[in-house]
Design a protein around this motif. Structure first.
Motif, PDB file in Angstrom:
ATOM      1  N   ARG A 131       0.876  -1.190   0.000  1.00 45.88           N
ATOM      2  CA  ARG A 131       0.000   0.000   0.000  1.00 45.88           C
ATOM      3  C   ARG A 131       0.900   1.223   0.000  1.00 45.88           C
ATOM      4  N   HIS A 159      -8.302  -0.174  -5.004  1.00 44.26           N
ATOM      5  CA  HIS A 159      -8.163  -1.047  -3.837  1.00 44.26           C
ATOM      6  C   HIS A 159      -8.815  -2.384  -4.236  1.00 44.26           C
ATOM      7  N   ARG A 196     -10.937   5.075  -3.093  1.00 40.66           N
ATOM      8  CA  ARG A 196     -10.394   4.073  -4.034  1.00 40.66           C
ATOM      9  C   ARG A 196     -11.194   2.771  -3.986  1.00 40.66           C
ATOM     10  N   ARG A 258     -16.450   6.896   3.949  1.00 43.64           N
ATOM     11  CA  ARG A 258     -15.902   7.975   4.770  1.00 43.64           C
ATOM     12  C   ARG A 258     -15.341   9.080   3.859  1.00 43.64           C
ATOM     13  N   GLN A 260     -12.479  10.967   2.583  1.00 41.40           N
ATOM     14  CA  GLN A 260     -11.060  10.567   2.566  1.00 41.40           C
ATOM     15  C   GLN A 260     -10.204  11.800   2.868  1.00 41.40           C
ATOM     16  N   PRO A 297     -16.661   0.070   3.684  1.00 38.30           N
ATOM     17  CA  PRO A 297     -15.349  -0.591   3.617  1.00 38.30           C
ATOM     18  C   PRO A 297     -14.581  -0.452   4.934  1.00 38.30           C
ATOM     19  N   LEU A 298     -14.994   0.472   5.781  1.00 40.41           N
ATOM     20  CA  LEU A 298     -14.348   0.758   7.066  1.00 40.41           C
ATOM     21  C   LEU A 298     -12.913   1.258   6.850  1.00 40.41           C
ATOM     22  N   PRO A 299     -12.361   2.090   7.708  1.00 37.75           N
ATOM     23  CA  PRO A 299     -12.971   2.512   8.967  1.00 37.75           C
ATOM     24  C   PRO A 299     -14.096   3.518   8.745  1.00 37.75           C
TER      25      PRO A 299
END
Ligand code: ASP
Length: 371
Positions: A131, A159, A196, A258, A260, A297-299
């Motif tokens: 990553r 991702h 992503r 969320r 980003q 997808p969390l967090p």
């Protein structure tokens, strides 16, 4: 490194040149860098292997099929789930994991190139997960690697493993209702510009038939135009909404994301978007169909000023976020098993688990709370 150089190097690198678009992905030895590599049949094959991993992830059995193999888990951006679940997936197949987290603890901080780092690490490992905050960086790294590289997230770009586990979760959640992927109705909510996971998921959804997609974001955070255009070209229905309540009617799945904040020019700019869309039980009851599945997808950002997915949903049986994270282990095990060509051997190297595991598997009476 120029884009041309990256593409040229990639064509020569491990396996990638064996998977032209339109033909089956030869997982063995391939880098997994983008969901663009996948056709529908590849997803079916991957998910069949993921299903086979259930006894191992549930700790009914153990397998040592990757005994002696080493994963280098390189995470140069914050991560909990992706890093730990890739690591656990490799351990569950019997392999060992070496980790580097943060650029400051790696030689990249001393000015080493991605090329040199890749050449060195691929001499130590059998597979690498990486990553990195820059778009295209994982592909650049992969071009120099002698072993398969799996993209754990490159900037705002892609991702792939997250999108695959999301799709696997959708399939399982709807499968319980005897529904397939074709004809799916999904609302994707939040920061669609920088997310992503969203980018990869939307590209994968395009592979199915007759998908209806509600793109729900504040003005300025819409999904990239090339991705929505590709969905429409394939005949899917794409509708754009700027008010949460307008976009969450008549869907099977709410996929909430969320803001980003790490991708914005400034914190002030990110703060303008935070907390604009909040899904809570009241909104769900008022606007969603009774069985709409809630994913993320969390967090999730649980700070008061954000709360895009409110804690009060925790009692809602359609909240699938922790089934989703459990599924991540299965899909990542399947990726390793297929890329390292042991998918058919997993059971031949297995034995029963001998330690206490009873509480891991929720009782059947809790119905959908399953792995
Ligand atoms: N964990 C996901 C990612 O790394 C989603 C997120 O961070 O919001 O992209």
């Amino acid at each position: 490194m120029s884009l041309e150089r990256i593409i040229a190097a990639l064509m020569c690198s491990v396996g990638y040149n064996r998977t032209p678009k339109g033909s089956a992905l030869d997982f063995v030895g391939s880098h997994i860098l983008s969901v663009d590599q996948f056709e529908r049949s590849d997803i079916d094959r991957l998910f069949a292997v993921a299903d086979d991993m259930i006894p191992y992830a549930r700790r009914s059995r153990i397998t040592r099929v990757l005994r002696g193999a080493i994963l280098s888990n390189m995470f140069f951006e914050p991560s909990t789930r992706t890093r730990v679940s890739f690591g656990c997936a490799f351990n569950l197949l019997g392999g060992d994991v070496r980790e580097t987290t943060e650029v400051k603890w790696s030689a990249l901080a001393k000015g080493e190139s991605l090329y040199d780092t890749a050449r060195v690490l691929s001499g130590y490992s059998d597979v690498i997960v990486m990553r990195h905050p820059e778009e295209g960086s994982v592909a650049e790294f992969a071009a120099a690697s002698r072993v398969p590289v799996l993209n754990g997230g490159d900037g705002a770009n892609e991702h792939p493993s997250q999108a695959l586990l999301d799709l696997y979760t959708v399939r399982r959640e709807l499968g319980g209702r005897r529904r397939g992927m074709d004809g799916l109705r999904i609302a994707v909510i939040g920061d669609l510009r920088y997310g992503r996971a969203v980018h990869s998921l939307l590209k994968l959804l395009a592979l199915f038939d007759d998908i209806s997609i509600h793109l729900v974001s504040p003005p300025g955070l819409e999904a990239p135009a090339d991705i929505t255009a590709a969905l429409r070209r394939r005949g899917h229905t794409v509708e754009v909404f700027h008010r949460l309540e307008d976009g969450i009617h008549h869907v099977d799945i709410l996929y909430v994301t969320r803001t980003q904040e790490e991708r914005f020019e400034s914190q002030e700019e990110a703060d303008r978007y935070r907390g604009l869309f909040r899904v809570n039980q009241e909104i769900y009851t008022e606007h969603c169909e009774p069985n709409t599945v809630i994913m993320h997808p969390l967090p999730r950002d649980s700070r008061d000023e954000a709360q895009e997915l409110d804690d009060d949903l925790i009692a809602n049986p359609n909240l699938a976020i922790f089934r989703q994270t459990d599924n991540g282990v299965l899909v990542r095990m399947a990726l390793f098993a297929m890329v390292l060509d042991v998918a058919d051997e997993v059971h031949n190297h297995s034995s029963p688990v001998t330690w206490y595991t009873a509480k891991r598997t929720p009782p059947k009476s809790r119905g959908r709370e399953r792995l």
